[in-house]
Design a protein around this motif. Structure first.
Motif, PDB file in Angstrom:
ATOM      1  N   ALA A  18     -60.735 -18.502  27.417  1.00 39.39           N
ATOM      2  CA  ALA A  18     -59.981 -19.096  28.518  1.00 39.39           C
ATOM      3  C   ALA A  18     -60.921 -19.487  29.664  1.00 39.39           C
ATOM      4  CB  ALA A  18     -58.912 -18.126  29.008  1.00 39.39           C
ATOM      5  N   ALA A  19     -61.852 -18.602  30.008  1.00 39.42           N
ATOM      6  CA  ALA A  19     -62.783 -18.875  31.100  1.00 39.42           C
ATOM      7  C   ALA A  19     -63.690 -20.057  30.764  1.00 39.42           C
ATOM      8  CB  ALA A  19     -63.612 -17.631  31.402  1.00 39.42           C
ATOM      9  N   SER A  42     -58.027 -23.583  41.786  1.00 36.90           N
ATOM     10  CA  SER A  42     -56.696 -23.697  42.370  1.00 36.90           C
ATOM     11  C   SER A  42     -56.467 -22.553  43.353  1.00 36.90           C
ATOM     12  CB  SER A  42     -55.631 -23.640  41.266  1.00 36.90           C
ATOM     13  OG  SER A  42     -55.788 -24.702  40.356  1.00 36.90           O
ATOM     14  N   ARG A  43     -55.876 -22.866  44.488  1.00 33.54           N
ATOM     15  CA  ARG A  43     -55.524 -21.851  45.478  1.00 33.54           C
ATOM     16  C   ARG A  43     -54.175 -21.262  45.091  1.00 33.54           C
ATOM     17  NH1 ARG A  43     -57.995 -21.400  50.156  1.00 33.54           N
ATOM     18  NH2 ARG A  43     -56.051 -20.912  51.276  1.00 33.54           N
ATOM     19  N   VAL A  44     -54.158 -19.938  44.891  1.00 36.13           N
ATOM     20  CA  VAL A  44     -52.993 -19.280  44.291  1.00 36.13           C
ATOM     21  C   VAL A  44     -52.547 -18.089  45.131  1.00 36.13           C
ATOM     22  CG1 VAL A  44     -52.145 -18.106  42.222  1.00 36.13           C
ATOM     23  CG2 VAL A  44     -53.862 -19.924  42.007  1.00 36.13           C
ATOM     24  N   PHE A  45     -51.228 -17.937  45.265  1.00 34.99           N
ATOM     25  CA  PHE A  45     -50.684 -16.662  45.721  1.00 34.99           C
ATOM     26  C   PHE A  45     -49.932 -16.056  44.546  1.00 34.99           C
ATOM     27  CE2 PHE A  45     -47.143 -14.065  47.397  1.00 34.99           C
ATOM     28  CZ  PHE A  45     -47.911 -13.051  47.948  1.00 34.99           C
ATOM     29  N   PHE A  46     -50.343 -14.860  44.155  1.00 39.44           N
ATOM     30  CA  PHE A  46     -49.720 -14.145  43.044  1.00 39.44           C
ATOM     31  C   PHE A  46     -48.841 -13.056  43.644  1.00 39.44           C
ATOM     32  CE2 PHE A  46     -49.140 -11.354  39.533  1.00 39.44           C
ATOM     33  CZ  PHE A  46     -49.349 -12.101  38.373  1.00 39.44           C
ATOM     34  N   ILE A  66     -57.293 -14.115  37.928  1.00 36.59           N
ATOM     35  CA  ILE A  66     -57.151 -15.432  38.540  1.00 36.59           C
ATOM     36  C   ILE A  66     -58.500 -16.122  38.669  1.00 36.59           C
ATOM     37  CG2 ILE A  66     -56.552 -16.590  40.722  1.00 36.59           C
ATOM     38  CD1 ILE A  66     -54.313 -14.400  40.978  1.00 36.59           C
ATOM     39  N   GLU A  67     -59.521 -15.377  39.069  1.00 39.50           N
ATOM     40  CA  GLU A  67     -60.859 -15.949  39.203  1.00 39.50           C
ATOM     41  C   GLU A  67     -61.395 -16.431  37.853  1.00 39.50           C
ATOM     42  OE1 GLU A  67     -65.322 -14.784  40.903  1.00 39.50           O
ATOM     43  OE2 GLU A  67     -63.687 -13.316  40.942  1.00 39.50           O
ATOM     44  N   LEU A  68     -61.199 -15.634  36.804  1.00 41.02           N
ATOM     45  CA  LEU A  68     -61.654 -16.030  35.475  1.00 41.02           C
ATOM     46  C   LEU A  68     -60.976 -17.306  35.004  1.00 41.02           C
ATOM     47  CD1 LEU A  68     -61.708 -12.496  33.840  1.00 41.02           C
ATOM     48  CD2 LEU A  68     -63.691 -14.027  33.994  1.00 41.02           C
ATOM     49  N   ALA A  69     -59.740 -17.536  35.471  1.00 43.82           N
ATOM     50  CA  ALA A  69     -58.972 -18.710  35.060  1.00 43.82           C
ATOM     51  C   ALA A  69     -59.211 -19.907  35.979  1.00 43.82           C
ATOM     52  CB  ALA A  69     -57.488 -18.360  35.030  1.00 43.82           C
ATOM     53  N   ALA A  70     -60.247 -19.850  36.784  1.00 45.58           N
ATOM     54  CA  ALA A  70     -60.610 -20.930  37.710  1.00 45.58           C
ATOM     55  C   ALA A  70     -59.598 -21.078  38.836  1.00 45.58           C
ATOM     56  CB  ALA A  70     -60.805 -22.260  36.983  1.00 45.58           C
ATOM     57  N   GLY A  71     -59.189 -19.943  39.383  1.00 48.37           N
ATOM     58  CA  GLY A  71     -58.337 -19.938  40.562  1.00 48.37           C
ATOM     59  C   GLY A  71     -58.949 -19.065  41.627  1.00 48.37           C
ATOM     60  N   VAL A  72     -58.383 -19.122  42.817  1.00 47.40           N
ATOM     61  CA  VAL A  72     -58.777 -18.215  43.889  1.00 47.40           C
ATOM     62  C   VAL A  72     -57.502 -17.653  44.497  1.00 47.40           C
ATOM     63  CG1 VAL A  72     -58.950 -20.139  45.548  1.00 47.40           C
ATOM     64  CG2 VAL A  72     -60.045 -17.949  46.059  1.00 47.40           C
ATOM     65  N   ASP A  73     -57.424 -16.343  44.578  1.00 44.35           N
ATOM     66  CA  ASP A  73     -56.250 -15.674  45.128  1.00 44.35           C
ATOM     67  C   ASP A  73     -56.372 -15.656  46.646  1.00 44.35           C
ATOM     68  OD1 ASP A  73     -54.304 -13.785  45.962  1.00 44.35           O
ATOM     69  OD2 ASP A  73     -54.317 -12.895  43.963  1.00 44.35           O
ATOM     70  N   VAL A  74     -55.444 -16.325  47.324  1.00 42.11           N
ATOM     71  CA  VAL A  74     -55.592 -16.517  48.769  1.00 42.11           C
ATOM     72  C   VAL A  74     -55.355 -15.251  49.577  1.00 42.11           C
ATOM     73  CG1 VAL A  74     -55.043 -18.972  48.672  1.00 42.11           C
ATOM     74  CG2 VAL A  74     -53.190 -17.315  48.986  1.00 42.11           C
ATOM     75  N   LEU A  88     -53.404  -8.237  28.873  1.00 40.93           N
ATOM     76  CA  LEU A  88     -53.855  -8.927  30.075  1.00 40.93           C
ATOM     77  C   LEU A  88     -54.700 -10.141  29.712  1.00 40.93           C
ATOM     78  CD1 LEU A  88     -54.909  -5.970  32.431  1.00 40.93           C
ATOM     79  CD2 LEU A  88     -52.814  -7.331  32.554  1.00 40.93           C
ATOM     80  N   ALA A  89     -55.388 -10.071  28.591  1.00 40.26           N
ATOM     81  CA  ALA A  89     -56.208 -11.207  28.151  1.00 40.26           C
ATOM     82  C   ALA A  89     -55.348 -12.441  27.930  1.00 40.26           C
ATOM     83  CB  ALA A  89     -56.957 -10.843  26.873  1.00 40.26           C
ATOM     84  N   ASP A  90     -54.154 -12.253  27.381  1.00 37.95           N
ATOM     85  CA  ASP A  90     -53.234 -13.376  27.197  1.00 37.95           C
ATOM     86  C   ASP A  90     -52.784 -13.920  28.553  1.00 37.95           C
ATOM     87  OD1 ASP A  90     -53.267 -13.112  24.365  1.00 37.95           O
ATOM     88  OD2 ASP A  90     -51.857 -11.443  24.534  1.00 37.95           O
ATOM     89  N   GLY A  91     -52.669 -13.034  29.540  1.00 38.30           N
ATOM     90  CA  GLY A  91     -52.340 -13.480  30.889  1.00 38.30           C
ATOM     91  C   GLY A  91     -53.417 -14.382  31.462  1.00 38.30           C
ATOM     92  N   VAL A  92     -54.680 -14.045  31.227  1.00 37.57           N
ATOM     93  CA  VAL A  92     -55.775 -14.906  31.686  1.00 37.57           C
ATOM     94  C   VAL A  92     -55.659 -16.285  31.043  1.00 37.57           C
ATOM     95  CG1 VAL A  92     -58.271 -15.236  31.738  1.00 37.57           C
ATOM     96  CG2 VAL A  92     -57.314 -12.956  32.121  1.00 37.57           C
ATOM     97  N   ALA A  93     -55.366 -16.305  29.744  1.00 29.88           N
ATOM     98  CA  ALA A  93     -55.211 -17.576  29.041  1.00 29.88           C
ATOM     99  C   ALA A  93     -54.067 -18.393  29.632  1.00 29.88           C
ATOM    100  CB  ALA A  93     -54.983 -17.327  27.555  1.00 29.88           C
ATOM    101  N   GLN A  94     -52.967 -17.725  29.991  1.00 28.14           N
ATOM    102  CA  GLN A  94     -51.847 -18.452  30.590  1.00 28.14           C
ATOM    103  C   GLN A  94     -52.216 -18.993  31.971  1.00 28.14           C
ATOM    104  OE1 GLN A  94     -48.194 -16.332  31.837  1.00 28.14           O
ATOM    105  NE2 GLN A  94     -47.046 -17.992  30.860  1.00 28.14           N
ATOM    106  N   LEU A  95     -52.893 -18.195  32.770  1.00 29.75           N
ATOM    107  CA  LEU A  95     -53.308 -18.657  34.090  1.00 29.75           C
ATOM    108  C   LEU A  95     -54.212 -19.879  33.990  1.00 29.75           C
ATOM    109  CD1 LEU A  95     -54.062 -15.258  35.889  1.00 29.75           C
ATOM    110  CD2 LEU A  95     -52.092 -16.761  36.259  1.00 29.75           C
ATOM    111  N   ALA A  96     -55.154 -19.851  33.051  1.00 19.26           N
ATOM    112  CA  ALA A  96     -56.050 -20.997  32.884  1.00 19.26           C
ATOM    113  C   ALA A  96     -55.254 -22.262  32.570  1.00 19.26           C
ATOM    114  CB  ALA A  96     -57.066 -20.708  31.777  1.00 19.26           C
TER     115      ALA A  96
END
Length: 312
Positions: free
Chosen positions: A155-156, A165-169, A187-195, A260-268
């Motif tokens: 995913a990464a 992507s700027r994200v609020f989780f 979120i970081e691994l999926a190319a996002g940043v948690d605001v 959780l690994a599947d969650g990273v894939a979904q976030l990406a």
């Protein structure tokens, strides 16, 4: 070996280790895989979330913690009758499951007590190894860890170098809780940043005004303990400042287990649907501005207030 798992994530890992038949007792929140449903329930939550609003649940939890009362009941007589060799629980979160301290009078003589308390993805992998060693399934444990990291790395790699992507989780809705522990890392691994999130730290309450001020491009609604449908229903009255999507927190985000690994894939995929494949996990768009499964709009897109409505 006879095992009582009071922790849903541990129950998942025990099943993955091939020892589901060794589980003699579980918590009422242990529902995956399906084969664990129907096993003796040795601990249960005192709060029934299905009858309460998100705000009422939060208040009930705060009242319980303030009064020093446990959020869970423990059937000590049943645990004693089941005669487990190993009881698995946690001390990470007083809200999530029974802590080891609550088992002082419910741990049969001779039973080993194992507490699993990961705060990061690497520590989640380590808990697989710890449990595998305790259950004499070291090789299978390493296989599970390898598969977990392979999914995360794929995913990464798919989104490497792409704009973040700027994200609020939202780990809770009313009040909103920012992401903590392993979630900002995902979120970081999926190319996002948690605001507003803090990696490795507990989730923290905030306000929707603070969320809007942080200018996220995407809000992920993932209240702990709920699936995507339930999250969507509980978010139906929110006024959100940007695109939003409800996901299955209970399966892929809240529980410190290999899924959780599947969650990273979904976030990406949510952040970059053109580059990361859709893993096919439940996701419900809460805004007409969302594309695919709620991917964030471009940074140049205008921010408009939209009322969340389920698209299912």
């Amino acid at each position: 070996m006879r095992i009582c798992s009071l922790l849903p994530s541990a129950t998942e890992m025990i099943a993955q280790l091939g020892l589901i038949d060794s589980l003699v007792g579980v918590s009422d929140e242990c529902r995956w895989p399906a084969e664990v449903v129907g096993k003796p329930i040795v601990t249960a939550a005192r709060i029934d979330p299905s009858t309460l609003s998100s705000l009422e649940i939060d208040q009930a939890v705060r009242d319980s913690l303030r009064d020093g009362a446990s959020l869970y009941t423990v059937d000590a007589e049943l645990i004693d009758a089941l005669a487990p060799d190993l009881i698995v629980t946690q001390d990470l979160c007083a809200v999530c499951a029974v802590s080891s301290g609550e088992l002082a009078s419910a741990c049969p003589v001779g039973a080993e007590l194992l507490s699993l308390d990961p705060r990061t993805l690497r520590e989640v992998a380590d808990t697989v190894r710890i449990l595998a060693r305790a259950l004499d399934r070291v090789d299978r444990g390493e296989q599970i860890v390898g598969e977990m990291w392979a999914t995360i790395e794929a995913a990464a790699d798919a989104v490497q170098g792409l704009p973040r992507s700027r994200v609020f989780f939202a780990e809770w809705i009313d009040p909103p809780f920012s992401a903590g522990h392993w979630l900002p890392e995902m979120i970081e691994l999926a190319a996002g940043v948690d605001v507003l999130g803090a990696a490795g730290q507990p989730s923290r309450p905030t306000t929707w005004e603070a969320v809007a001020a942080a200018q996220p491009e995407l809000i992920i609604i993932a209240p702990c303990g709920f699936d995507a449908d339930e999250a969507s229903e509980r978010a139906a009255g929110l006024e959100l400042p940007c695109a939003a999507v409800a996901v299955d927190a209970d399966s892929y985000y809240s529980r410190p287990a290999p899924r959780l690994a599947d969650g990273v894939a979904q976030l990406a995929h949510l952040f970059h649907p053109e580059s990361a494949p859709d893993p096919g996990l439940p996701a419900i768009s809460l805004s007409g501005r969302a594309v695919a499964y709620g991917a964030a709009p471009s940074a140049a897109a205008p921010v408009a207030t939209t009322k969340a409505t389920s698209s299912t």
